[in-house]
Design an enzyme around this catalytic site. Structure first.
Site, PDB file in Angstrom:
ATOM      1  N   ASN A  77       0.811  -1.146  -0.105  1.00 55.60           N
ATOM      2  CA  ASN A  77       0.010  -0.097  -0.087  1.00 55.60           C
ATOM      3  C   ASN A  77       0.951   1.214  -0.209  1.00 55.60           C
ATOM      4  O   ASN A  77       0.791   2.204  -0.702  1.00 55.60           O
ATOM      5  CB  ASN A  77      -0.952   0.027   1.063  1.00 55.60           C
ATOM      6  CG  ASN A  77      -1.970   1.107   1.269  1.00 55.60           C
ATOM      7  OD1 ASN A  77      -2.250   1.575   0.289  1.00 55.60           O
ATOM      8  ND2 ASN A  77      -2.155   1.872   2.404  1.00 55.60           N
ATOM      9  N   LEU A  84      -0.295   5.264  10.389  1.00 58.71           N
ATOM     10  CA  LEU A  84      -1.434   4.226  10.652  1.00 58.71           C
ATOM     11  C   LEU A  84      -1.373   3.164   9.497  1.00 58.71           C
ATOM     12  O   LEU A  84      -1.866   3.558   8.176  1.00 58.71           O
ATOM     13  CB  LEU A  84      -3.088   4.872  10.333  1.00 58.71           C
ATOM     14  CG  LEU A  84      -4.178   3.866  10.406  1.00 58.71           C
ATOM     15  CD1 LEU A  84      -4.403   3.407  11.874  1.00 58.71           C
ATOM     16  CD2 LEU A  84      -5.462   4.755  10.134  1.00 58.71           C
ATOM     17  N   ALA A  85      -0.482   2.140   9.613  1.00 59.61           N
ATOM     18  CA  ALA A  85      -0.545   1.057   8.383  1.00 59.61           C
ATOM     19  C   ALA A  85      -1.818   0.353   8.319  1.00 59.61           C
ATOM     20  O   ALA A  85      -2.529  -0.076   9.241  1.00 59.61           O
ATOM     21  CB  ALA A  85       0.590   0.183   9.057  1.00 59.61           C
ATOM     22  N   HIS A  86      -2.154   0.132   6.948  1.00 58.97           N
ATOM     23  CA  HIS A  86      -3.332  -0.784   6.866  1.00 58.97           C
ATOM     24  C   HIS A  86      -3.423  -0.754   5.351  1.00 58.97           C
ATOM     25  O   HIS A  86      -2.506  -0.311   4.758  1.00 58.97           O
ATOM     26  CB  HIS A  86      -4.533   0.294   7.275  1.00 58.97           C
ATOM     27  CG  HIS A  86      -4.929   1.425   6.571  1.00 58.97           C
ATOM     28  ND1 HIS A  86      -3.997   2.476   6.642  1.00 58.97           N
ATOM     29  CD2 HIS A  86      -5.636   1.619   5.424  1.00 58.97           C
ATOM     30  CE1 HIS A  86      -4.412   3.467   5.647  1.00 58.97           C
ATOM     31  NE2 HIS A  86      -5.367   2.871   4.859  1.00 58.97           N
ATOM     32  N   ALA A  87      -4.281  -1.714   5.038  1.00 57.90           N
ATOM     33  CA  ALA A  87      -4.551  -2.049   3.597  1.00 57.90           C
ATOM     34  C   ALA A  87      -6.097  -2.406   3.510  1.00 57.90           C
ATOM     35  O   ALA A  87      -6.787  -2.297   4.520  1.00 57.90           O
ATOM     36  CB  ALA A  87      -3.848  -3.318   3.098  1.00 57.90           C
TER      37      ALA A  87
END
Length: 287
Positions: free
Chosen positions: A50, A66-69
């Site tokens: 991402n 804010l790490a996310h996918a």
């Protein structure tokens, strides 16, 4: 317990973690998700991709990523992990680097975690509670701060905290008046009965919700909540929905990805700052 601590346990909090670079920092946060049965290792790689694909837009406040996918089969249940790095590392963000705190979010859908992100946004907008998180000696201390037990909530309930540092009171709409964007639609258009602003991120489930929460706080303070609605969405959907909106608020990286969508695209650096969002909203509506 709060909506935030419902998704974050003490076992998912790690303090003073060593990481050589941003990839290692995301892998550290993702590894906790795996160990807690929240996601598989593939989701960690999706979080890394991402950033590779969309840039460091996940660094939404000074020192915070804010790490996310996107929701995917690699997410087993909605949950979060919390990593405070022993040494801050750069993610490539021009104003919010280096990053000391990485929170990883795994969402099974686009709705289950919205209350938790709103709660986290309020915590990070409070300088006193942010300092307490930086100084927390244990995972239990971190959850206590997130739950509002330490320090007290006086800062978050005071006018100075809710408006952000240096923010002036917002304009009040006269009875029957409507917001007027810098590039208004035809005055006869029924769409003026309610304006829409889009907050946009790469996936529509993480940073855009942070920005939506901050924008809604400002709109509430202005008394414009009934006239202006806010929708959090992703880059692909935003291009199709742009014609419904008066403006888009997003990061510098996502703004470049969107390009010209026919409505003003406003860049916000700190997604937790009501002062910055207040200024952007004033510029949007020329007030």
């Amino acid at each position: 317990m709060s909506a935030l601590t419902d998704l974050l346990s003490t076992d998912a909090v790690r303090l003073d973690v060593a990481a050589d670079d941003w990839r290692a920092a995301i892998h550290a946060a993702g590894g906790i998700l795996v160990s807690e049965g929240i996601s598989t290792a593939e989701y960690t790689e999706e979080m890394v991709r991402n950033v590779e694909d969309n840039g460091p837009y996940i660094v939404i406040a000074p020192g915070f990523a804010l790490a996310h996918a996107r929701p995917s089969p690699a997410v087993l249940r909605t949950g979060m992990s919390w990593v405070r790095l022993s040494r801050p590392v750069p993610f490539g963000h021009e104003s919010n680097d280096p990053v000391e705190l990485v929170v990883a979010l795994a969402a099974s859908d686009a709705e289950a975690h919205t209350a938790a992100l709103s709660a986290l946004a309020r915590v990070l907008a409070d300088p006193e509670r942010t300092r307490a998180l930086q100084q927390a000696a244990s995972p239990e201390d971190v959850l206590a701060v997130l739950d509002g037990n330490r320090p007290t909530d006086k800062a978050t309930s005071s006018p100075a905290s809710s408006t952000g540092p240096g923010a002036a009171p917002g304009p009040a709409l006269a009875s029957g008046a409507r917001p007027r964007p810098e590039a208004p639609a035809d005055e006869t258009s029924p769409a003026l009965a309610e304006h829409k602003i889009l907050t946009v991120c790469g996936n529509g489930v993480g940073t855009s919700l942070f920005l939506k929460n901050t924008l809604e706080q400002v709109l509430d303070r202005w008394g414009w909540s009934r006239q202006v609605s806010v929708e959090a969405t992703d880059t692909i959907s935003a291009k199709g929905k742009a014609s419904e909106a008066v403006a888009i608020l997003t990061s510098q990286e996502i703004a470049r990805t969107l390009g010209d969508v026919g409505v003003p695209v406003k860049v916000v650096q700190d997604f937790t700052s009501t002062a910055e969002v207040d200024a952007v909203l004033r510029d949007t509506y020329s007030v």
